[in-house]
Design an enzyme around this catalytic site. Structure first.
Site, PDB file in Angstrom:
ATOM      1  N   SER A  52       0.817  -1.219   0.000  1.00 17.04           N
ATOM      2  CA  SER A  52       0.000   0.000   0.000  1.00 17.04           C
ATOM      3  C   SER A  52       0.846   1.261   0.000  1.00 17.04           C
ATOM      4  O   SER A  52       1.960   1.283   0.551  1.00 17.04           O
ATOM      5  CB  SER A  52      -0.868  -0.003   1.260  1.00 17.04           C
ATOM      6  OG  SER A  52      -1.527   1.230   1.400  1.00 17.04           O
ATOM      7  N   TYR A  79      -2.211   0.206   9.684  1.00 20.90           N
ATOM      8  CA  TYR A  79      -2.403  -0.523   8.428  1.00 20.90           C
ATOM      9  C   TYR A  79      -1.129  -0.459   7.574  1.00 20.90           C
ATOM     10  O   TYR A  79      -0.626  -1.479   7.094  1.00 20.90           O
ATOM     11  CB  TYR A  79      -3.593   0.068   7.660  1.00 20.90           C
ATOM     12  CG  TYR A  79      -3.686  -0.443   6.253  1.00 20.90           C
ATOM     13  CD1 TYR A  79      -3.902  -1.796   6.011  1.00 20.90           C
ATOM     14  CD2 TYR A  79      -3.532   0.403   5.156  1.00 20.90           C
ATOM     15  CE1 TYR A  79      -3.961  -2.286   4.714  1.00 20.90           C
ATOM     16  CE2 TYR A  79      -3.596  -0.076   3.867  1.00 20.90           C
ATOM     17  CZ  TYR A  79      -3.806  -1.419   3.655  1.00 20.90           C
ATOM     18  OH  TYR A  79      -3.856  -1.899   2.363  1.00 20.90           O
ATOM     19  N   LYS A 133       1.669  -3.529   6.320  1.00 17.32           N
ATOM     20  CA  LYS A 133       2.054  -3.800   4.936  1.00 17.32           C
ATOM     21  C   LYS A 133       3.564  -3.665   4.734  1.00 17.32           C
ATOM     22  O   LYS A 133       4.170  -4.400   3.959  1.00 17.32           O
ATOM     23  CB  LYS A 133       1.288  -2.869   3.986  1.00 17.32           C
ATOM     24  CG  LYS A 133      -0.203  -3.198   3.930  1.00 17.32           C
ATOM     25  CD  LYS A 133      -0.406  -4.562   3.283  1.00 17.32           C
ATOM     26  CE  LYS A 133      -1.837  -5.023   3.293  1.00 17.32           C
ATOM     27  NZ  LYS A 133      -2.011  -6.332   2.624  1.00 17.32           N
TER      28      LYS A 133
HETATM   29  N1  UFG Z   1     -12.241  11.329   2.785  1.00 13.56           N
HETATM   30  C1  UFG Z   1     -13.151  12.268   3.175  1.00 13.56           C
HETATM   31  N2  UFG Z   1     -14.375  11.870   3.571  1.00 13.56           N
HETATM   32  C2  UFG Z   1     -14.730  10.545   3.608  1.00 13.56           C
HETATM   33  C3  UFG Z   1     -13.793   9.584   3.200  1.00 13.56           C
HETATM   34  C4  UFG Z   1     -12.562  10.017   2.794  1.00 13.56           C
HETATM   35  O1  UFG Z   1     -12.862  13.465   3.175  1.00 13.56           O
HETATM   36  O2  UFG Z   1     -15.851  10.242   4.011  1.00 13.56           O
HETATM   37  C5  UFG Z   1     -10.915  11.757   2.352  1.00 13.56           C
HETATM   38  C6  UFG Z   1      -9.807  11.166   3.198  1.00 13.56           C
HETATM   39  O3  UFG Z   1      -9.537  11.968   4.295  1.00 13.56           O
HETATM   40  C7  UFG Z   1      -8.671  11.096   2.195  1.00 13.56           C
HETATM   41  C8  UFG Z   1      -9.363  10.884   0.853  1.00 13.56           C
HETATM   42  O4  UFG Z   1     -10.711  11.285   1.048  1.00 13.56           O
HETATM   43  O5  UFG Z   1      -8.025  12.299   2.151  1.00 13.56           O
HETATM   44  C9  UFG Z   1      -9.348   9.455   0.402  1.00 13.56           C
HETATM   45  O6  UFG Z   1      -9.804   8.636   1.472  1.00 13.56           O
HETATM   46  P1  UFG Z   1     -10.157   7.106   1.282  1.00 13.56           P
HETATM   47  O7  UFG Z   1     -10.671   6.622   2.598  1.00 13.56           O
HETATM   48  O8  UFG Z   1     -10.988   6.927   0.077  1.00 13.56           O
HETATM   49  O9  UFG Z   1      -8.757   6.452   0.955  1.00 13.56           O
HETATM   50  P2  UFG Z   1      -7.397   6.514   1.778  1.00 13.56           P
HETATM   51  O10 UFG Z   1      -6.515   7.474   1.040  1.00 13.56           O
HETATM   52  O11 UFG Z   1      -7.569   6.727   3.215  1.00 13.56           O
HETATM   53  O12 UFG Z   1      -6.971   5.007   1.673  1.00 13.56           O
HETATM   54  C10 UFG Z   1      -6.546   4.451   0.491  1.00 13.56           C
HETATM   55  C11 UFG Z   1      -6.725   2.947   0.530  1.00 13.56           C
HETATM   56  C12 UFG Z   1      -5.871   2.366   1.610  1.00 13.56           C
HETATM   57  C13 UFG Z   1      -4.481   2.830   1.429  1.00 13.56           C
HETATM   58  C14 UFG Z   1      -4.442   4.322   1.411  1.00 13.56           C
HETATM   59  C15 UFG Z   1      -3.074   4.884   1.286  1.00 13.56           C
HETATM   60  O13 UFG Z   1      -8.061   2.604   0.776  1.00 13.56           O
HETATM   61  O14 UFG Z   1      -5.933   0.966   1.558  1.00 13.56           O
HETATM   62  O15 UFG Z   1      -5.219   4.789   0.337  1.00 13.56           O
HETATM   63  O16 UFG Z   1      -2.987   5.862   2.302  1.00 13.56           O
HETATM   64  F1  UFG Z   1      -3.713   2.392   2.435  1.00 13.56           F
END
Ligand code: UFG
Length: 324
Positions: free
Chosen positions: A116, A140, A144
């Site tokens: 990841s 997480y 990884k």
């Molecule tokens: N976000 C919001 N509101 C929400 C959900 C997400 O503002 O309801 C924002 C988060 O803060 C982030 C972006 O949207 O800035 C993307 O969030 P996601 O939850 O869609 O994805 P992540 O970046 O947290 O996670 C993804 C993968 C993980 C991986 C990660 C790398 O799902 O498995 O990228 O950091 F580890």
């Protein structure tokens, strides 16, 4: 070639299973269905089971005689890992060791690992290449990174070759809307944007508008799930041809803020996304953007589906016509 796909009923795994079958590979999906869906396995054999059950996995590998393993099965929510880290260390590390030992003892030589972007932590520079230091800021990401390190040692000691793929933000669904993203507890931005727009409620929460980015919200690199599936096939072929252990960053080389994703979605769908500004979400780095140069150069990987427009359109089509 016969390949085991653990977690092949999950989001990325199910697209990979389909892609491998299209390339003529025989696949067996092993999934405990804790977050996967039987309906997502549209081709190949399906077995319900736990990759970390020692007795089961030793017997299973001895019987089935795989040439390679692709290991998707893992817990993968950043926010959940912050509040419940023990689940992550148990599933993603302790149980992975049981699987790896069964693989080594059954003399299987090739392993593809779902790593990841979360292994990098706060980037020192973007786009993040494979030389970038890895200092995860959430459990997480740490699980990884530990997985990647174990694999380097297992190659030296046991000759198990591996290919670790650090996904950035997997998104979108299959062009024919047969399979797509479906988590029991949805926490990802794009599905939540679409649900807020289609249903009006619950409103999207934008996690933080005070980051040092162009509009204050987090920047992420969204890559289409079908492009990720193709990378797994290319990576496995490369590893088998060269007998190596490699790590690849898989992203689009481009980043979008949360507000940009909202605006683009509104433009392509004609729908309004209701949202509130909420506080920062623990464990979120401000910016994650991949350099995909290594995957392009070594594997010949090409992005065919990862335009933001296609990602949002296929994700929207899936949310409207979900089969599971
Ligand atoms: N976000 C919001 N509101 C929400 C959900 C997400 O503002 O309801 C924002 C988060 O803060 C982030 C972006 O949207 O800035 C993307 O969030 P996601 O939850 O869609 O994805 P992540 O970046 O947290 O996670 C993804 C993968 C993980 C991986 C990660 C790398 O799902 O498995 O990228 O950091 F580890």
């Amino acid at each position: 070639m016969k390949v085991l796909i653990t977690g092949g009923a999950g989001y990325i795994g199910s697209h990979c299973n389909r892609y491998f079958n299209e390339q003529g590979v025989e696949t067996v999906v092993l999934d405990d269905l804790s977050d996967g869906h039987r309906e997502a396995v549209i081709v190949g054999k399906f077995v319900q089971g736990d990759f970390g059950d020692k007795k089961f996995i030793y017997n299973f590998l001895a019987q089935e005689k795989f040439d390679a393993i692709i290991h998707f099965a893992a817990f993968a929510s950043v926010p959940d890992s912050v509040t419940r880290p023990r689940r992550y260390y148990d599933n993603n590390v302790a149980k992975m060791l049981i699987l790896l030992d069964a693989i080594v003892d059954n003399d299987i030589k090739y392993f593809v690992f779902s790593s990841s972007a979360a292994t990098f932590g706060e980037p020192q520079y973007v786009p993040i290449d494979e030389e970038h230091q890895q200092e995860p800021i959430n459990p997480y990401g740490m699980t990884k990174l530990i997985g990647e390190e174990i694999l380097k040692d297992y190659e030296k000691a046991y000759g198990l070759h591996s290919c670790s793929f650090r996904y950035f933000n997997a998104a979108g669904g299959s062009q024919d809307v047969l399979i797509g993203e479906a988590h029991n507890q949805e926490c990802h931005l794009i599905p939540l944007i679409i649900r807020a727009a289609l249903n009006g409620a619950p409103k999207l929460k934008v996690f933080g508008n005070d980051y040092e980015t162009r509009d204050g919200s987090c920047v992420r690199d969204y890559v289409h799930v079908e492009d990720l599936a193709a990378a797994h096939y290319l990576g496995l072929k490369y590893m088998m041809e060269h007998n190596v252990t490699e790590q690849f960053n898989l992203g689009s080389n481009d980043g979008f803020t949360v507000f940009e994703i909202i605006k683009n979605f509104e433009k392509i769908s004609g729908l309004k996304v209701p949202y509130d500004i909420a506080g920062r979400r623990p464990g979120d780095p401000a910016v994650l953007v991949a350099s995909n140069k290594k995957a392009k150069e070594l594997l010949g990987w090409q992005l065919k589906n990862s335009s933001l427009e296609n990602i949002l359109q296929t994700a929207l089509a899936w949310e409207k016509n979900k089969r599971y």
